[in-house]
Every structure is written in structure tokens, then in C-alpha cells.
Design a protein around this motif. Structure first.
Motif, mmCIF file in Angstrom:
data_model
loop_
_atom_site.group_PDB
_atom_site.id
_atom_site.type_symbol
_atom_site.label_atom_id
_atom_site.label_comp_id
_atom_site.label_asym_id
_atom_site.label_seq_id
_atom_site.Cartn_x
_atom_site.Cartn_y
_atom_site.Cartn_z
ATOM 1 N N UNK A 71 0.802 -1.200 0.000
ATOM 2 C CA UNK A 71 0.000 0.000 0.000
ATOM 3 C C UNK A 71 0.844 1.263 0.000
ATOM 4 N N UNK A 72 0.180 2.400 -0.226
ATOM 5 C CA UNK A 72 0.811 3.714 -0.162
ATOM 6 C C UNK A 72 -0.277 4.773 -0.006
ATOM 7 N N UNK B 250 0.863 2.279 6.777
ATOM 8 C CA UNK B 250 1.364 3.182 5.744
ATOM 9 C C UNK B 250 1.124 4.614 6.217
ATOM 10 N N UNK B 251 2.082 5.490 5.915
ATOM 11 C CA UNK B 251 2.027 6.859 6.433
ATOM 12 C C UNK B 251 2.475 7.858 5.375
ATOM 13 N N UNK C 113 6.300 3.341 -0.794
ATOM 14 C CA UNK C 113 5.425 2.266 -1.265
ATOM 15 C C UNK C 113 5.919 0.962 -0.656
ATOM 16 N N UNK C 114 5.055 0.301 0.103
ATOM 17 C CA UNK C 114 5.330 -1.033 0.619
ATOM 18 C C UNK C 114 4.677 -2.030 -0.313
ATOM 19 N N UNK C 115 5.439 -3.072 -0.711
ATOM 20 C CA UNK C 115 4.882 -4.002 -1.687
ATOM 21 C C UNK C 115 5.513 -5.378 -1.516
ATOM 22 N N UNK C 116 4.723 -6.404 -1.800
ATOM 23 C CA UNK C 116 5.197 -7.783 -1.757
ATOM 24 C C UNK C 116 5.509 -8.285 -3.155
ATOM 25 N N UNK C 117 6.769 -8.598 -3.394
ATOM 26 C CA UNK C 117 7.231 -9.019 -4.715
ATOM 27 C C UNK C 117 7.306 -10.543 -4.803
ATOM 28 N N UNK C 118 7.027 -11.062 -5.998
ATOM 29 C CA UNK C 118 7.077 -12.501 -6.260
ATOM 30 C C UNK C 118 8.347 -12.825 -7.037
#
Length: 416
Positions: free
Chosen positions: A22-23, A150-151, A283-288
């Protein structure tokens, strides 16, 4: 009691084990009639397409809400935003050398609203907290029990004077997949409307405090980083054996992953004005990290085939490319005891397939020779200098030429 338990379980299922990232960003609209500054807020959440849980506000269950704190961590605003729709992110992999699998699917939901805040000397902090991550993330401990925070900061007059601020924001969707053992560099193009200086770095993702799920209002800072597994960190979210860098000036993010799985990372973009850090967008994100297949640039298919009788036609070779992106220059060579220009017509030295065109054809036409030569064999090679490997990719096919045997008619005169 039963109703309360059911409600609690239902709320849990509405949010459990689905986070991908999220962001949050904002734009300044201007001062309203009350002297307050008006902002457009934009939250974006990412989740797995096949998650059992839905986005906040999508159907029954808890709604999406956020909280704004002042510099003393007092709650200034706590509001809900209705769910509108979700969008599947495009699976883009900017490397013609590999083909990633197409079974990875991420959805995005955007929540937008307008708020009015008093103009104050100190900063405001926008915060949103949700849980939980999917349990199959491998670079931090107990992901299925940890939420995400997220902030973003709205700077006060102590930082920017009476000048308004618009937070920077990412121009493109995040990269969904990386290919195992394949180096990839992706740009982080930003939209920055105020001309502020931006500095990029990798940083710790924040977890939701005390493992709380969807608190209302959000819990105040400070926020703790996720608990990294051994061998992982903010600067090495894909583990120490996977070289990972981010250019502080351009934001170009490079990684050569050496381990399969799902990995959480956070890209931070510091916003500087007149030498003062006024906000950190992230931006926090989960990568594959997935297994990808290397593809040759082209292949050869044959129309007709079998033996060719000299002087009686020929055979067609169709060169088919795997995609129509860019021009494809190819080299044509031949070998064998069937001699080009003598037993069959000259072939082109090169074939050029332009962008947007999927194939081309080479015609091999035989030449009649009166003398008997027996069966002759020829081979056509098509070669391509592969920019991915630096080697020549080769496809070939073989044809046989048979002698033309003339029909001989014998006339025998009848006996008297």
C-alpha cells in the motif's frame, strides 16, 4: 454472545491474510472559507486476486478508514472512505530475454477523499493500518500475524512556511514479479509537482502496532519495523545473496534474486525543500520471485517438405517470431552437398522482420541438371545474435533434392 463472536470472526475474515502492499499520497487544493487548508487524499491498497478476504468496505465487514495525527500524536481527524472498485494490475516484465509465468495476479483498490485541516506550525501525519499479510512471505517472521502501517507527512509552516505541498507519487504500478537469477533494473519514475528534490532509499516496512487488526482510530506512532528473518533486512529484502541496489538520485531499483518466494520491501522517497526534509513518501509491496523461461527469438516451420525433384518446384521455410516487438534482423546461411546457385536458387544473406510483423518466408527452388547426381542434401540456417546471451541463436532445417528421371519411350516396330 454468539452474535458478538460471529461478528468478530466475520471482521477477521474480511481482512485476514491478503495484504500485498500500500501507499498514500495527497495534493493541496487551497484554503477554504474557514482559513483551513484543503487536501485531496489518495490511498492505494494491493492484495492477491485469489485472496478469500476482500478489500475494506467491499461487501460486509469493516470499512476503510484512516487517521490524521498532529505533532503531539493527538487525533485530529478519523474518517471512513467508501469502497468504489478494484483493478487488476498489468503483469509487465521489461526484459525480452525471459517470459515470466502468467499465474501471478495482484489487485489494486484506490480510496480518495477531501479533508480540511487547520494551518499549524507542526506537521500532520496520515496513517492507515490493516492486517494481515499472507502467510507465505518468507523474509519476515509470522507474516500471517502482522499488519501493515502506511504513512505520509503533511509539513506545517515550521517546515515550508506558508507554501503548500503536494506529496510526490509513483508514476507507474509496482513491478509484480522478478525472475530467479535474472538481473532486472526498474525505474521509479515520480510525479513531483513542487520541484522539490527527491532522494531514494530502501527502508523498513512498518507493521501495525501490537498486532492489532484494523484499529479505529489508527494507533499513533512510533511504528516498529517488521521482524526480519535472519539474512534479510531493509537493504537486502531478497536476502544477502541477492544483490540489491537503489540509485539515490534516479530511483533505479536493481536486483538479482537468488531465492524463490514472496518478499516484502519498502521504497522510500524523501522530499527535500531548501535543505529541509519535509516528507517521506513510500510504497510497501510484496514481490514474487518466480522461475521464468528463456525464449528463442524465432523458430522455423516448413511448408510442404519431403524430397524435392530437381526442376520441379521447391520448399518454403517460414520463420516465425515469438512476439512482434522491435525489428528482428536475421542471418541466412546454407551448407550441404546441394550447392546454392547450382542445385537451387540463391537465398538471401539476411532476412529482416520489422516490428509488428510476425513471420517471413524463404523459398528454396531447385534448378534442373541434366546429369545424374544422386540424392543431394542441403541445410538452411537462420541465425540471430541474441542480446540476452551474446551468443548466436540458430534454427535450421534440411531438404533433399532427387534427380529428375526423364521418361524414355521405346517404340518397337511390329513384325511383318
Amino acid at each position: 454472545l454468539v452474535a458478538c463472536i460471529f461478528s468478530a470472526l466475520f471482521t477477521f475474515n474480511s481482512f485476514a491474510s491478503h495484504i500485498v502492499g500500500g501507499e498514500v499520497s495527497y495534493d493541496t487544493v487551497g484554503v477554504d472559507g474557514n482559513g483551513d487548508m484543503v487536501y485531496n487524499l489518495r490511498f492505494e491498497l494491493f492484495r492477491d486476486c485469489d485472496a478469500a478476504a476482500s478489500f475494506p468496505g467491499d461487501g460486509a465487514g469493516a470499512a476503510f478508514h484512516f487517521t490524521i495525527f498532529d505533532a503531539a500524536n493527538n487525533v485530529v481527524l478519523n474518517e471512513e472512505i467508501p469502497f468504489t472498485n478494484s483493478t487488476e494490475l498489468p503483469l509487465v516484465y521489461d526484459d525480452p530475454c525471459v517470459e515470466p509465468p502468467d499465474d501471478v495476479c495482484i489487485e489494486s483498490a484506490v480510496y480518495e477523499t477531501t479533508v480540511a485541516l487547520p494551518i499549524i506550525p507542526g506537521d500532520y501525519l496520515i496513517a492507515y493500518q490493516v492486517g494481515y499479510w499472507s502467510g507465505d512471505y518468507v523474509n519476515f517472521i509470522d507474516p500471517a500475524q502482522i499488519g501493515m502501517t502506511i504513512t505520509s507527512t503533511i509539513p506545517g509552516t515550521n517546515s515550508v512556511g506558508n507554501v503548500a505541498n503536494n506529496s510526490p507519487r509513483f508514476q507507474d504500478y509496482p513491478q509484480i514479479v522478478f525472475c530467479l537469477d535474472n538481473e532486472l533494473t526498474i525505474p521509479n519514475d515520480m510525479i513531483e509537482e513542487d520541484g522539490d528534490s527527491l532522494a531514494f532509499k530502501l527502508c523498513d516496512p512498518f507493521m501495525a502496532p501490537n498486532g492489532q487488526l484494523n484499529p479505529d482510530p489508527e494507533l499513533a506512532p512510533p511504528y516498529d519495523p517488521i521482524p526480519w528473518e535472519t539474512g534479510f533486512s531493509a537493504n537486502f529484502p531478497f536476502e544477502n545473496g541477492s544483490p540489491t541496489t537503489i540509485d539515490a538520485v534516479t530511483g533505479d531499483f536493481s536486483v538479482t534474486p537468488s531465492m524463490l518466494g514472496k518478499f516484502v520491501a519498502r521504497i522510500c522517497v524523501e522530499e527535500w525543500r531548501d535543505g529541509v526534509l519535509i516528507n517521506t513518501h513510500s510504497r510497501t509491496f510484496g514481490y514474487n520471485i518466480v522461475e521464468c523461461e528463456s525464449e528463442p527469438a524465432f523458430e522455423i516451420n516448413v511448408l510442404g517438405g519431403g524430397d524435392i525433384i530437381e526442376g520441379c518446384g521447391g520448399v518454403s521455410f517460414i520463420i516465425e517470431r515469438n512476439d512482434t516487438i522491435g525489428d528482428l534482423p536475421l542471418i541466412v546461411e546454407s551448407s550441404g552437398d546441394a550447392v546454392m546457385g547450382f542445385n537451387y536458387t540463391d537465398l538471401p544473406d539476411t532476412v529482416f522482420i520489422p516490428e509488428g510483423v510476425s513471420n517471413d518466408t524463404i523459398e528454396v527452388n531447385t534448378i534442373y541438371q541434366s546429369e545424374e547426381e544422386g540424392e543431394l542434401t542441403g541445410t538452411v540456417y537462420v541465425l540471430y545474435l541474441n542480446p540476452c546471451t551474446g551468443n548466436l541463436d540458430t534454427a535450421s532445417t534440411t531438404f533433399n533434392i532427387q534427380d529428375y528421371i526423364e521418361i524414355c519411350l521405346l517404340y518397337t516396330s511390329p513384325s511383318p
